[in-house]
Write a protein that holds these residues in place. Sequence first.
Motif, short mmCIF file in Angstrom:
data_model
loop_
_atom_site.label_atom_id
_atom_site.label_comp_id
_atom_site.label_asym_id
_atom_site.label_seq_id
_atom_site.Cartn_x
_atom_site.Cartn_y
_atom_site.Cartn_z
N SER A 57 49.98 65.76 43.89
CA SER A 57 49.69 64.30 42.98
C SER A 57 50.78 63.35 43.38
N ASN A 60 50.07 61.01 45.74
CA ASN A 60 49.25 59.84 45.49
C ASN A 60 49.81 58.59 45.52
N ASP A 93 51.04 52.04 40.75
CA ASP A 93 51.10 53.26 41.62
C ASP A 93 51.13 54.57 40.67
N SER A 94 50.57 55.68 41.05
CA SER A 94 50.76 56.80 40.77
C SER A 94 52.29 56.92 40.79
N GLY A 168 43.93 53.59 43.22
CA GLY A 168 43.38 54.87 43.51
C GLY A 168 42.81 55.59 42.36
N ASP A 173 38.77 61.61 38.17
CA ASP A 173 40.05 61.78 38.29
C ASP A 173 40.75 61.92 36.95
N HIS A 366 45.90 62.38 38.99
CA HIS A 366 45.53 63.40 39.72
C HIS A 366 44.02 63.33 40.09
N LYS A 367 43.96 63.43 41.46
CA LYS A 367 42.64 63.11 42.04
C LYS A 367 41.49 64.36 41.95
N ASP A 370 41.48 67.30 43.99
CA ASP A 370 42.64 68.36 44.02
C ASP A 370 42.89 69.17 42.73
#
Length: 479
Positions: A57, A60, A93-94, A168, A173, A366-367, A370
């Motif tokens: 993660s 990301n 952003d993450s 994203g 997610d 967390h996508k 994944d």
Amino acid sequence: MCRGDDVNCPDFEAHFKAFKQEIDPGRRNFLRSGMLGAAAGAAGGLSLVTPALAQTSARNGPATPSFHYLPANADTVHWGYFSKTLTPRVEVDSGDFVPIETLTHHAADDLERMVQGDEGAESVYLWTKDKKGVERRGAGSTDPAVYKIGSGEGQGVHIMTGPVYVRGAEPGDVLEVRILDCTPRPSANPEFTGKSFGSNAAAWWGFHYNDMLNNAKREVITIYEVDATGDKSWAQAVYNFKWVPQTDPYGITHPTIDYPGVPVDHSLTSRNYDVLKGIRVPIRPHFGTLGVAPSEADFVDSVPPSYTGGNVDNWRIGKGATMYYPVAVDGALLSVGDPHASQGDSELCGTAIECSLTGTFQLILHKKADLGGTPLEEMDHPMLETQTEWLVHGFSVPNYLDTLGPTAQSDIYGKSSIDDAMRDAFRKMRKFLMTTKGLTEDEAHSLMSVGVDFGITQVVDGNWGVHAIVRKDIFAGRV
């Protein structure tokens, strides 16, 4: 004292710079640790985010997280609803860090203590015969030909700061929200320097209201004082008063507390300063309403909690805690509000000590691709992780927006049931124990009976809540 979270402080820039240095990822190594900071370390490495998932993660977002600041003012808040249609107030952003100011929706109960002199709060609470700082308050109609008590109809009450767009983030997610700090917003009135204030309303929606002695009916507001310097760890009552009909600046009279932000004219009330003498209420600052935007409707009442979080009202959602939310719309659209100085499980009379706070958050994406084989796989509800515990949240109707259909936002208020919320919490905890800890159904049932605590989160939010708590050290022997 400003910790880089008070934009009105003359030394704000210096304090914010010091704050950034304090939590610099190069020194604290948040992203590369594969842990949840103190939470994972204190629990022997037990975390919902495995080291492998943390490393995956981390990719990301950028190698070096950015810092953002989101103040609370009339341009950055939305009052009484979540919405997938809102324009983001900040994009991150993450891995980025975001201090976010939040304002209580009960500050008009004592404007002198909670609004006066505070530029951000004054812009939100502005209300004259010609203008409101924030016109819409609730998910209801904004058509003057339809609404009766005000734009939005008070169908939702919380002042929400945001939303925050997470680059994203997509449906499926999971958004990890780390609460790094949570501090009271000081009163800006020089008369109350070093103090913060909050309001508790024993209101018509409280569990107690239809069970008062002698069949009485009254709404009583208690104003509490909190030490904003951090030297005292308790709140104490200042005074209380009985709500009497209030006429707002637009000329609408409110016989009960039926619309948020109505300025209380204290020339009409009788203040009782002889209240709760000698009582010190331990403070545990937290955010009653925190979550991401649902996908089912354009405007969603902020009162009933649901699968994307929202008004969960668990006092454990404070400093050091981490929340996990299933993402339902692009960007997640995280909003924060309903700040509390303290609350008991149940929030029985209708509210907590509603007190403006500033939180510092780190957001980790967390996508979906994944999550396979991890504890976050198929997570479809808000989950809380503290230093020592995991908590699942059960509701009377887990995803009421989907289950109840087109009239969900009105029907949910007739569906509240502790029995249903308990069953939902039980089912979620059973699934957690079986899927993340590898227990059989029989093992899960036994452990829940002897080692899991079920508590009533709240009985006032239209969609009642029960939480289930399991201690991490129960599993220490399995690591």
